[in-house]
Scaffold this active site. Structure first.
Site, PDB file in Angstrom:
ATOM      1  N   ARG A 104       0.881  -1.181   0.000  1.00 17.39           N
ATOM      2  CA  ARG A 104       0.000   0.000   0.000  1.00 17.39           C
ATOM      3  C   ARG A 104       0.907   1.217   0.000  1.00 17.39           C
ATOM      4  O   ARG A 104       1.708   1.418   0.910  1.00 17.39           O
ATOM      5  CB  ARG A 104      -0.911   0.009   1.230  1.00 17.39           C
ATOM      6  CG  ARG A 104      -1.635   1.323   1.396  1.00 17.39           C
ATOM      7  CD  ARG A 104      -2.746   1.287   2.418  1.00 17.39           C
ATOM      8  NE  ARG A 104      -3.897   0.583   1.904  1.00 17.39           N
ATOM      9  CZ  ARG A 104      -5.133   0.682   2.410  1.00 17.39           C
ATOM     10  NH1 ARG A 104      -5.358   1.470   3.451  1.00 17.39           N
ATOM     11  NH2 ARG A 104      -6.133   0.010   1.896  1.00 17.39           N
ATOM     12  N   HIS A 131      -7.421   0.673  -6.393  1.00 20.36           N
ATOM     13  CA  HIS A 131      -7.617  -0.157  -5.198  1.00 20.36           C
ATOM     14  C   HIS A 131      -8.330  -1.450  -5.612  1.00 20.36           C
ATOM     15  O   HIS A 131      -9.482  -1.692  -5.253  1.00 20.36           O
ATOM     16  CB  HIS A 131      -8.445   0.631  -4.170  1.00 20.36           C
ATOM     17  CG  HIS A 131      -8.426   0.036  -2.788  1.00 20.36           C
ATOM     18  ND1 HIS A 131      -7.639  -1.038  -2.431  1.00 20.36           N
ATOM     19  CD2 HIS A 131      -9.120   0.381  -1.663  1.00 20.36           C
ATOM     20  CE1 HIS A 131      -7.844  -1.322  -1.156  1.00 20.36           C
ATOM     21  NE2 HIS A 131      -8.746  -0.489  -0.670  1.00 20.36           N
ATOM     22  N   GLN A 134     -10.224  -4.011  -3.147  1.00 19.70           N
ATOM     23  CA  GLN A 134     -11.549  -3.605  -2.675  1.00 19.70           C
ATOM     24  C   GLN A 134     -12.629  -4.018  -3.670  1.00 19.70           C
ATOM     25  O   GLN A 134     -13.737  -4.403  -3.290  1.00 19.70           O
ATOM     26  CB  GLN A 134     -11.580  -2.091  -2.461  1.00 19.70           C
ATOM     27  CG  GLN A 134     -12.887  -1.583  -1.881  1.00 19.70           C
ATOM     28  CD  GLN A 134     -13.125  -2.045  -0.457  1.00 19.70           C
ATOM     29  OE1 GLN A 134     -12.252  -1.905   0.392  1.00 19.70           O
ATOM     30  NE2 GLN A 134     -14.297  -2.612  -0.187  1.00 19.70           N
ATOM     31  N   ASP A 219     -17.119   7.226  -1.639  1.00 18.18           N
ATOM     32  CA  ASP A 219     -15.863   7.130  -0.890  1.00 18.18           C
ATOM     33  C   ASP A 219     -15.601   8.518  -0.306  1.00 18.18           C
ATOM     34  O   ASP A 219     -16.252   9.496  -0.701  1.00 18.18           O
ATOM     35  CB  ASP A 219     -14.742   6.695  -1.857  1.00 18.18           C
ATOM     36  CG  ASP A 219     -13.418   6.391  -1.165  1.00 18.18           C
ATOM     37  OD1 ASP A 219     -13.396   6.298   0.081  1.00 18.18           O
ATOM     38  OD2 ASP A 219     -12.404   6.264  -1.867  1.00 18.18           O
ATOM     39  N   CYS A 259     -16.283   1.616   0.680  1.00 19.91           N
ATOM     40  CA  CYS A 259     -15.114   0.808   1.042  1.00 19.91           C
ATOM     41  C   CYS A 259     -14.717   0.989   2.503  1.00 19.91           C
ATOM     42  O   CYS A 259     -14.039   0.138   3.065  1.00 19.91           O
ATOM     43  CB  CYS A 259     -13.943   1.137   0.120  1.00 19.91           C
ATOM     44  SG  CYS A 259     -13.376   2.852   0.233  1.00 19.91           S
ATOM     45  N   ARG A 287     -13.494  -8.490   2.338  1.00 21.41           N
ATOM     46  CA  ARG A 287     -12.078  -8.266   2.051  1.00 21.41           C
ATOM     47  C   ARG A 287     -11.283  -9.511   2.454  1.00 21.41           C
ATOM     48  O   ARG A 287     -10.358  -9.939   1.770  1.00 21.41           O
ATOM     49  CB  ARG A 287     -11.560  -7.033   2.823  1.00 21.41           C
ATOM     50  CG  ARG A 287     -12.142  -5.705   2.375  1.00 21.41           C
ATOM     51  CD  ARG A 287     -11.694  -5.318   0.969  1.00 21.41           C
ATOM     52  NE  ARG A 287     -10.260  -5.281   0.839  1.00 21.41           N
ATOM     53  CZ  ARG A 287      -9.478  -4.263   1.217  1.00 21.41           C
ATOM     54  NH1 ARG A 287     -10.019  -3.177   1.729  1.00 21.41           N
ATOM     55  NH2 ARG A 287      -8.168  -4.311   1.050  1.00 21.41           N
TER      56      ARG A 287
HETATM   57  N1  NVA Z   1      -9.920   6.739  -1.477  1.00 21.24           N
HETATM   58  C1  NVA Z   1      -9.552   6.308  -0.152  1.00 21.24           C
HETATM   59  C2  NVA Z   1      -9.783   4.850   0.014  1.00 21.24           C
HETATM   60  C3  NVA Z   1      -9.466   4.315   1.379  1.00 21.24           C
HETATM   61  C4  NVA Z   1      -9.677   2.840   1.521  1.00 21.24           C
HETATM   62  C5  NVA Z   1      -8.085   6.665   0.110  1.00 21.24           C
HETATM   63  O1  NVA Z   1      -7.263   6.472  -0.785  1.00 21.24           O
HETATM   64  O2  NVA Z   1      -7.800   7.162   1.202  1.00 21.24           O
HETATM   65  N1   CP Z   2     -11.240  -0.066   2.561  1.00 21.53           N
HETATM   66  C1   CP Z   2      -9.959  -0.136   2.974  1.00 21.53           C
HETATM   67  O1   CP Z   2      -9.024  -0.405   2.201  1.00 21.53           O
HETATM   68  O2   CP Z   2      -9.818   0.102   4.290  1.00 21.53           O
HETATM   69  P1   CP Z   2      -8.445   0.314   5.090  1.00 21.53           P
HETATM   70  O3   CP Z   2      -7.878   1.639   4.641  1.00 21.53           O
HETATM   71  O4   CP Z   2      -8.863   0.313   6.528  1.00 21.53           O
HETATM   72  O5   CP Z   2      -7.507  -0.808   4.773  1.00 21.53           O
END
Ligand code: NVA
Ligand code: CP
Length: 304
Positions: A104, A131, A134, A219, A259, A287
């Protein structure tokens, strides 16, 4: 044989994705019945987190343990990655010791460079651009509650961000139409829109996107790394909220997904997460199951 990676949904064929989703549901049912499996006994997943996470970390770590393997949490704060060791050097070394790597991070290019130098599968666990993990969970959840998503209309309400980009890829791979409602200046990437012109309709009014839709998704207004823009985004996205009023223009059997984490009162009204149409808790749990299916597929080259 070169390792298979999962950096975007396009790294799989539609058949492979559908098989993964089915296998995720099978693993969910097995777990519900108290069955255990050790398909990844003695296998190790390295998890590199350059951004925060709850669901992703817990699901990958618990998933590996439940399949008989183990997961290592690696943060840039206490690895040499955070002190400037080249990505490629890190990839060669880490991949020589483990069976898969999950990352990540910020720039999508980072996972691409890591994957190019890795001898084992690399999984994108969120970048600024995509992502895909997800989406495995979301597609599994929709199928479990509503059957095939083929031919359905999905409404994305809000930022044209990493999640929205993965929904665009999903529209092509899973064969549904995506309506995206976003304010001017917050559109998804032009190249992606261009490539999927036949699948994606861009509108300004959330009601135009949601009308007769079978799935409403949103989101956060400000993603990780955009904390400085929170205030300006609050102004830009003020009218982009999923709430029971918006749901009323959707199909009568429409479902809602997010998500998570959610900001109640911003992209979603406070009552929406517990609304009868909301699937968010199943979506989050999936997930775990979807990624266990993904780990088996990538590490074993098969779905048991
Ligand atoms: N769009 C959000 C998704 C988090 C799971 C981010 O990148 O923070
Ligand atoms: N939806 C998701 O990826 O959540 P986290 O940021 O908690 O991993």
């Amino acid at each position: 044989m070169a390792a298979r990676h999962f950096l975007t949904l396009n790294d799989m064929t539609t058949t492979e994705l559908e098989d993964l989703v089915d296998h995720g549901s099978k693993l969910r049912n097995e777990r519900r019945r108290g069955m255990t499996r050790d398909s990844l006994k003695n296998r190790v997943l390295a998890m590199i987190f350059e951004k925060s996470s709850t669901r992703t970390r817990v699901s990958f770590e618990a998933g590996m343990t439940q399949l008989g393997g183990a997961a290592l949490f690696l943060s840039p704060r206490d690895t040499q990655l955070g002190r400037g060791e080249p990505i490629e050097d890190s990839a060669i070394v880490i991949s020589s010791m483990v069976d898969a790597v999950m990352i990540r991070t910020f720039a999508h290019e980072t996972v691409e460079r890591f994957a190019a130098a890795s001898s084992v599968p690399v999984i994108n666990a969120l970048t600024d651009e995509f992502h895909p993990c997800q989406l495995l969970a979301d597609m599994q959840t929709y199928r479990e509650h509503r059957g095939s998503i083929r031919g359905a209309t999905v409404a994305w309400i809000g930022d044209g961000n990493n999640m929205c980009h993965s929904y665009i890829n999903a529209a092509a791979q899973f064969d549904f139409h995506l309506n995206v409602a976003c304010p001017e200046g917050y559109e998804p990437a032009e190249a992606l829109l261009e490539a999927h012109r036949d699948r994606v309709t861009l509108v300004r009014d959330p009601a135009d996107a949601a009308r007769n839709a079978h799935l409403l998704v949103t989101d956060v207004w400000a993603s990780m790394g955009q904390e400085d823009e929170q205030k300006s985004r609050e102004r830009a996205f003020r009218d982009y909220q999923i709430n029971p009023g918006l749901l009323a223009v959707a199909d009568k059997d429409a479902v809602f997904m997010h998500c998570l984490p959610a900001h109640r009162g911003e992209e979603v009204s406070a009552d929406m997460l517990e609304h009868p149409s909301s699937l968010v808790w199943d979506e989050a749990e999936n997930r775990l199951h979807a990624q266990k299916a993904l780990l088996e597929f990538l590490i074993l080259n098969r779905l048991d």
